[in-house]
Design a protein around this motif. Structure first.
Motif, PDB file in Angstrom:
ATOM      1  N   VAL A 169      39.552  54.364  50.813  1.00 51.83           N
ATOM      2  CA  VAL A 169      38.092  54.270  50.813  1.00 51.83           C
ATOM      3  C   VAL A 169      37.731  52.810  50.567  1.00 51.83           C
ATOM      4  O   VAL A 169      38.296  52.166  49.688  1.00 51.83           O
ATOM      5  N   VAL A 170      36.789  52.295  51.350  1.00 50.10           N
ATOM      6  CA  VAL A 170      36.335  50.915  51.189  1.00 50.10           C
ATOM      7  C   VAL A 170      34.854  50.913  50.850  1.00 50.10           C
ATOM      8  O   VAL A 170      34.056  51.608  51.495  1.00 50.10           O
ATOM      9  N   ILE A 171      34.495  50.141  49.829  1.00 52.13           N
ATOM     10  CA  ILE A 171      33.093  49.993  49.449  1.00 52.13           C
ATOM     11  C   ILE A 171      32.766  48.510  49.331  1.00 52.13           C
ATOM     12  O   ILE A 171      33.669  47.664  49.305  1.00 52.13           O
ATOM     13  N   GLY A 172      31.485  48.206  49.252  1.00 48.44           N
ATOM     14  CA  GLY A 172      31.055  46.837  49.003  1.00 48.44           C
ATOM     15  C   GLY A 172      30.765  46.643  47.527  1.00 48.44           C
ATOM     16  O   GLY A 172      30.196  47.519  46.878  1.00 48.44           O
ATOM     17  N   ILE A 173      31.201  45.521  46.996  1.00 47.93           N
ATOM     18  CA  ILE A 173      30.909  45.192  45.601  1.00 47.93           C
ATOM     19  C   ILE A 173      30.187  43.850  45.572  1.00 47.93           C
ATOM     20  O   ILE A 173      30.406  42.992  46.434  1.00 47.93           O
ATOM     21  N   PRO A 174      29.299  43.652  44.600  1.00 47.48           N
ATOM     22  CA  PRO A 174      28.552  42.385  44.522  1.00 47.48           C
ATOM     23  C   PRO A 174      29.472  41.187  44.334  1.00 47.48           C
ATOM     24  O   PRO A 174      30.522  41.277  43.682  1.00 47.48           O
ATOM     25  N   ASP A 175      29.075  40.076  44.925  1.00 47.50           N
ATOM     26  CA  ASP A 175      29.828  38.836  44.799  1.00 47.50           C
ATOM     27  C   ASP A 175      28.822  37.695  44.689  1.00 47.50           C
ATOM     28  O   ASP A 175      27.882  37.607  45.488  1.00 47.50           O
ATOM     29  N   ASP A 176      29.017  36.832  43.706  1.00 49.34           N
ATOM     30  CA  ASP A 176      28.065  35.755  43.461  1.00 49.34           C
ATOM     31  C   ASP A 176      27.936  34.818  44.648  1.00 49.34           C
ATOM     32  O   ASP A 176      26.879  34.235  44.884  1.00 49.34           O
ATOM     33  N   TYR A 177      28.986  34.655  45.422  1.00 46.24           N
ATOM     34  CA  TYR A 177      28.992  33.664  46.507  1.00 46.24           C
ATOM     35  C   TYR A 177      28.604  34.262  47.847  1.00 46.24           C
ATOM     36  O   TYR A 177      27.787  33.726  48.579  1.00 46.24           O
ATOM     37  N   ARG A 178      29.172  35.427  48.177  1.00 47.73           N
ATOM     38  CA  ARG A 178      28.956  35.993  49.504  1.00 47.73           C
ATOM     39  C   ARG A 178      27.979  37.159  49.536  1.00 47.73           C
ATOM     40  O   ARG A 178      27.759  37.757  50.580  1.00 47.73           O
ATOM     41  N   GLY A 179      27.390  37.469  48.408  1.00 46.69           N
ATOM     42  CA  GLY A 179      26.449  38.586  48.362  1.00 46.69           C
ATOM     43  C   GLY A 179      27.159  39.898  48.107  1.00 46.69           C
ATOM     44  O   GLY A 179      26.940  40.564  47.106  1.00 46.69           O
ATOM     45  N   GLU A 180      28.008  40.288  49.039  1.00 42.25           N
ATOM     46  CA  GLU A 180      28.859  41.456  48.905  1.00 42.25           C
ATOM     47  C   GLU A 180      30.213  41.155  49.525  1.00 42.25           C
ATOM     48  O   GLU A 180      30.313  40.330  50.447  1.00 42.25           O
ATOM     49  N   VAL A 181      31.243  41.831  49.037  1.00 39.25           N
ATOM     50  CA  VAL A 181      32.577  41.726  49.628  1.00 39.25           C
ATOM     51  C   VAL A 181      33.200  43.115  49.628  1.00 39.25           C
ATOM     52  O   VAL A 181      32.855  43.963  48.804  1.00 39.25           O
ATOM     53  N   PRO A 182      34.126  43.380  50.558  1.00 37.78           N
ATOM     54  CA  PRO A 182      34.762  44.692  50.596  1.00 37.78           C
ATOM     55  C   PRO A 182      35.909  44.814  49.597  1.00 37.78           C
ATOM     56  O   PRO A 182      36.697  43.886  49.412  1.00 37.78           O
ATOM     57  N   LYS A 183      35.983  45.974  48.965  1.00 32.58           N
ATOM     58  CA  LYS A 183      37.100  46.314  48.081  1.00 32.58           C
ATOM     59  C   LYS A 183      37.659  47.657  48.522  1.00 32.58           C
ATOM     60  O   LYS A 183      36.901  48.589  48.798  1.00 32.58           O
ATOM     61  N   ALA A 184      38.978  47.742  48.591  1.00 34.10           N
ATOM     62  CA  ALA A 184      39.632  48.962  49.055  1.00 34.10           C
ATOM     63  C   ALA A 184      40.247  49.726  47.893  1.00 34.10           C
ATOM     64  O   ALA A 184      40.830  49.135  46.978  1.00 34.10           O
ATOM     65  N   PHE A 185      40.122  51.034  47.959  1.00 33.07           N
ATOM     66  CA  PHE A 185      40.781  51.938  47.013  1.00 33.07           C
ATOM     67  C   PHE A 185      41.781  52.772  47.807  1.00 33.07           C
ATOM     68  O   PHE A 185      41.400  53.425  48.787  1.00 33.07           O
ATOM     69  N   VAL A 186      43.048  52.750  47.387  1.00 32.11           N
ATOM     70  CA  VAL A 186      44.132  53.309  48.209  1.00 32.11           C
ATOM     71  C   VAL A 186      44.959  54.300  47.403  1.00 32.11           C
ATOM     72  O   VAL A 186      45.312  54.050  46.242  1.00 32.11           O
ATOM     73  N   ARG A 187      45.253  55.414  48.042  1.00 31.55           N
ATOM     74  CA  ARG A 187      46.257  56.340  47.533  1.00 31.55           C
ATOM     75  C   ARG A 187      47.465  56.246  48.441  1.00 31.55           C
ATOM     76  O   ARG A 187      47.370  56.429  49.654  1.00 31.55           O
ATOM     77  N   LEU A 188      48.630  55.943  47.863  1.00 30.21           N
ATOM     78  CA  LEU A 188      49.863  55.808  48.640  1.00 30.21           C
ATOM     79  C   LEU A 188      50.543  57.166  48.807  1.00 30.21           C
ATOM     80  O   LEU A 188      50.305  58.104  48.043  1.00 30.21           O
ATOM     81  N   HIS A 189      51.399  57.243  49.824  1.00 26.58           N
ATOM     82  CA  HIS A 189      52.247  58.426  49.958  1.00 26.58           C
ATOM     83  C   HIS A 189      53.153  58.553  48.734  1.00 26.58           C
ATOM     84  O   HIS A 189      53.511  57.552  48.099  1.00 26.58           O
ATOM     85  N   ASP A 190      53.513  59.769  48.411  1.00 30.63           N
ATOM     86  CA  ASP A 190      54.345  60.002  47.237  1.00 30.63           C
ATOM     87  C   ASP A 190      55.659  59.233  47.320  1.00 30.63           C
ATOM     88  O   ASP A 190      56.295  59.142  48.388  1.00 30.63           O
ATOM     89  N   LYS A 191      56.060  58.677  46.196  1.00 32.72           N
ATOM     90  CA  LYS A 191      57.337  57.988  46.038  1.00 32.72           C
ATOM     91  C   LYS A 191      57.454  56.738  46.908  1.00 32.72           C
ATOM     92  O   LYS A 191      58.544  56.298  47.256  1.00 32.72           O
ATOM     93  N   VAL A 192      56.312  56.163  47.290  1.00 33.58           N
ATOM     94  CA  VAL A 192      56.295  54.915  48.065  1.00 33.58           C
ATOM     95  C   VAL A 192      55.696  53.823  47.192  1.00 33.58           C
ATOM     96  O   VAL A 192      54.707  54.042  46.494  1.00 33.58           O
ATOM     97  N   VAL A 193      56.323  52.664  47.230  1.00 28.92           N
ATOM     98  CA  VAL A 193      55.836  51.534  46.442  1.00 28.92           C
ATOM     99  C   VAL A 193      55.480  50.392  47.384  1.00 28.92           C
ATOM    100  O   VAL A 193      56.277  50.009  48.251  1.00 28.92           O
ATOM    101  N   VAL A 194      54.277  49.847  47.231  1.00 32.17           N
ATOM    102  CA  VAL A 194      53.840  48.689  48.001  1.00 32.17           C
ATOM    103  C   VAL A 194      52.858  47.924  47.130  1.00 32.17           C
ATOM    104  O   VAL A 194      52.134  48.511  46.324  1.00 32.17           O
ATOM    105  N   SER A 195      52.844  46.615  47.257  1.00 37.78           N
ATOM    106  CA  SER A 195      51.981  45.802  46.405  1.00 37.78           C
ATOM    107  C   SER A 195      50.629  45.541  47.065  1.00 37.78           C
ATOM    108  O   SER A 195      50.459  45.702  48.282  1.00 37.78           O
ATOM    109  N   GLU A 196      49.694  45.117  46.241  1.00 38.77           N
ATOM    110  CA  GLU A 196      48.383  44.713  46.759  1.00 38.77           C
ATOM    111  C   GLU A 196      48.532  43.587  47.766  1.00 38.77           C
ATOM    112  O   GLU A 196      47.920  43.591  48.837  1.00 38.77           O
ATOM    113  N   ARG A 197      49.370  42.605  47.448  1.00 41.45           N
ATOM    114  CA  ARG A 197      49.578  41.475  48.352  1.00 41.45           C
ATOM    115  C   ARG A 197      50.142  41.935  49.688  1.00 41.45           C
ATOM    116  O   ARG A 197      49.771  41.436  50.742  1.00 41.45           O
TER     117      ARG A 197
END
Length: 572
Positions: A488-516
């Motif tokens: 799910v992606v939503i917009g969050i306030p940002d002092d510089y750009r007004g709004e920016v997108p932030k993602a909320f992620v559920r991974l498949h079970d037993k899978v590891v991956v980083s934000e980067r």
């Protein structure tokens, strides 16, 4: 103040100054007549100033006439469509008016679009020609569509030849690696060849009320690109509305800083078309760079500076403004996102200018309302309707019923600038156009004096630095990663750009991956504006009773987090 005999009495009528009639009939004339008239009236005046190279109105007029003939020789016919995939540069202005003069329609392309996004828009619009620069960052993306669509010619413009001679030589010497190899064939036409064969006095019959001048793409409410069909009358009327409004603060020819890109409808109307209509000098910058903007203001002394809040805020935050003289700026209009009152006050204090917030949308060519340039604006308001524009706030439950002043509802717009509809999308057109009224999808209220305040959006869209960013596109890009189960992606306030997108992620079970890992992955699928600033991992994502992923809980969670911190969370 004297009372003017208005034809229509509205709540905002008393806010109009003497001599400015709140009524305006549609301007039924071709857009390219603006340039023809400017050539007649201001032929010797500078029209374009591109990084120090000036071109007069007479010279621009001659190039437009030559380009018109060149397009016709390539087979362009009235009713055809031509794409412009260009940053701010002389080629954009020349090609824009030449295409219209040939009786065709302009389709604007954001140069930051990915190759797939460009292809989708090329196919949807059915363009037969595209104008772009000879840069590796642009040309290959455009050329890749040649054999996958109706596109049959790419007009290739040399960036170095548009620069002042000394800068052009330096570009050839030190930036040669940025120049794309362009095949010598019938598909690729150098711009010099397009304008090589003299003028063509033939004129094309234009029906301003019905003929599309520009097809401007917007995601609307779904995130799926749709082309808003803006007729000649739509654009001419909105240009005149803006001209009348701005003339209260800055009458006559001006010098306008054009850092907002012309492929964006706000800049196309408020800077390019309005600037030409007033015989103003357009100081073109191909992209926003803070130091370049400050140096340009200091050196070129522009008097009008339309921009988005992000840009004004960036200038406010620069630590060494004493090095630059910003006092030439007299009038600024902010659009694309909400203008914080603190940003407005600080910028006005720094420059001595008048900075007002306006509101518009692609479907209205785009300007609908603006705070008065003559004083009396209200903090937090998007202003009052422009001449000839009507605003109603209607019930969210019963869209045909206006609500009382101060009551929240959906903002509806009617006026000569409202689009004819969406390109080849009858159902979507019928959903937003009702008896001449445009449903904006924005929620707000109007006070007793006609000032409009926006409080929410029905549209699922994030406004980032004045650009529409659609969560669905970002979600689809993240879903391509094999580790992602739900997002799910939503917009969050940002002092510089007004709004920016932030993602909320559920991974498949037993899978590891980083934000980067995820942020790096989506770089190949999203343009820079669309890329999320952060990814938060969750064991479960909120859902509605019927099992649909829900955003409102995440929006509320982010709001509570900001409130607990006592300030907006910023990812500037």
């Amino acid at each position: 103040m004297m009372t003017i005999p208005f034809k229509t009495m509205t709540p905002w009528t008393p806010a109009y100054p003497d001599g400015l009639d709140p009524d305006l009939d549609p301007v039924v004339a071709p857009v390219h007549d603006l340039l023809d008239q400017a050539v007649t009236d201001f032929g010797d005046r500078p029209c374009l100033n591109f990084l120090g190279r000036r071109t007069s109105y007479a010279e621009v007029g001659d190039l437009v006439t030559r380009a018109t003939k060149g397009f016709r020789q390539l087979g362009l016919r009235p009713g055809d469509r031509v794409g412009l995939c260009l940053p701010n540069c002389p080629y954009f202005v020349i090609s824009y008016f030449a295409v219209l003069k040939a009786g065709a329609s302009v389709v604007n392309f954001n140069p930051l679009l990915t190759p797939n996004e460009i292809l989708d828009q090329v196919v949807d619009s059915g363009i037969t020609m595209m104008v772009t620069l000879d840069l590796k960052a642009l040309y290959p993306k455009v050329a890749a569509t040649l054999r996958k669509s109706a596109l049959r010619h790419v007009i290739v413009c040399s960036l170095s030849e548009a620069l002042p001679p000394a800068k052009g030589m330096l570009f050839q010497l030190f930036k040669r690696s940025e120049i794309a190899p362009v095949p010598r064939d019938l598909f690729n036409v150098p711009f010099d060849l397009l304008v090589a064969n003299g003028d063509d006095p033939r004129s094309v019959e234009i029906d301003p009320l019905n003929d599309p001048a520009v097809i401007q793409y917007t995601g609307g409410t779904t995130g799926q690109p749709k082309g808003a069909v803006l007729t000649h009358a739509n654009l001419r009327s909105n240009t005149e509305q803006v001209r009348l409004w701005m003339a209260q603060a800055a009458p006559g020819p001006q010098k306008i800083l054009a850092v907002l890109p012309f492929f964006h409808v706000f800049a196309m109307t408020v800077i390019q078309n309005m600037g030409v209509a007033t015989g103003s000098e357009l100081v073109l910058l191909p992209r926003f760079d803070l130091i370049t903007v400050l140096k340009t203001i200091d050196a070129e002394k522009p008097t009008i500076f339309p921009a988005v809040p992000t840009i004004y805020n960036a200038i406010n935050g620069h630590g060494k403004l004493d090095r630059y003289d910003l006092s030439s700026i007299r009038f600024c209009i902010s659009g694309g996102a909400a203008l914080p009152d603190e940003v407005r006050r600080k910028f006005e204090d720094l420059t001595g200018c008048v900075l007002v917030e306006g509101y518009g949308l692609t479907e209205a060519a785009p300007v609908v309302t603006c705070n008065p340039s003559w004083g009396g604006g209200r903090a937090g308001s998007i202003g009052i309707p422009l001449p000839g524009t009507e605003i109603e706030v209607r019930s969210l439950d019963h869209p045909s019923q206006p609500v009382d002043p101060g009551e929240k509802g959906e903002v509806m717009v009617r006026g000569p600038q409202v689009m004819a509809g969406y390109w080849n999308r009858e159902a979507e057109t019928e959903a937003v156009l009702k008896d001449g009224w445009l449903r904006t999808g924005d929620v707000g209220h109007m006070d007793a004096d006609g000032f409009v305040f926006l409080t929410d959006r029905l549209k699922d869209v994030i406004i980032c630095s004045g650009y529409n960013v659609y969560p669905r596109i970002i979600e689809e890009a993240l879903y391509r990663h094999p580790a992602v189960d739900e997002v799910v992606v939503i917009g969050i306030p940002d002092d510089y750009r007004g709004e920016v997108p932030k993602a909320f992620v559920r991974l498949h079970d037993k899978v590891v991956v980083s934000e980067r890992d995820l942020l790096t992955f989506v770089e190949q699928h999203l343009n820079p504006i669309e890329r999320p600033v952060a990814v938060a991992f969750r064991d479960e994502l909120p859902k509605t009773l019927i099992g649909k992923l829900s955003k409102k809980e995440l929006v509320a969670e982010e709001a509570a987090k900001r409130e607990a911190l006592g300030k907006d969370q910023s990812y500037g």
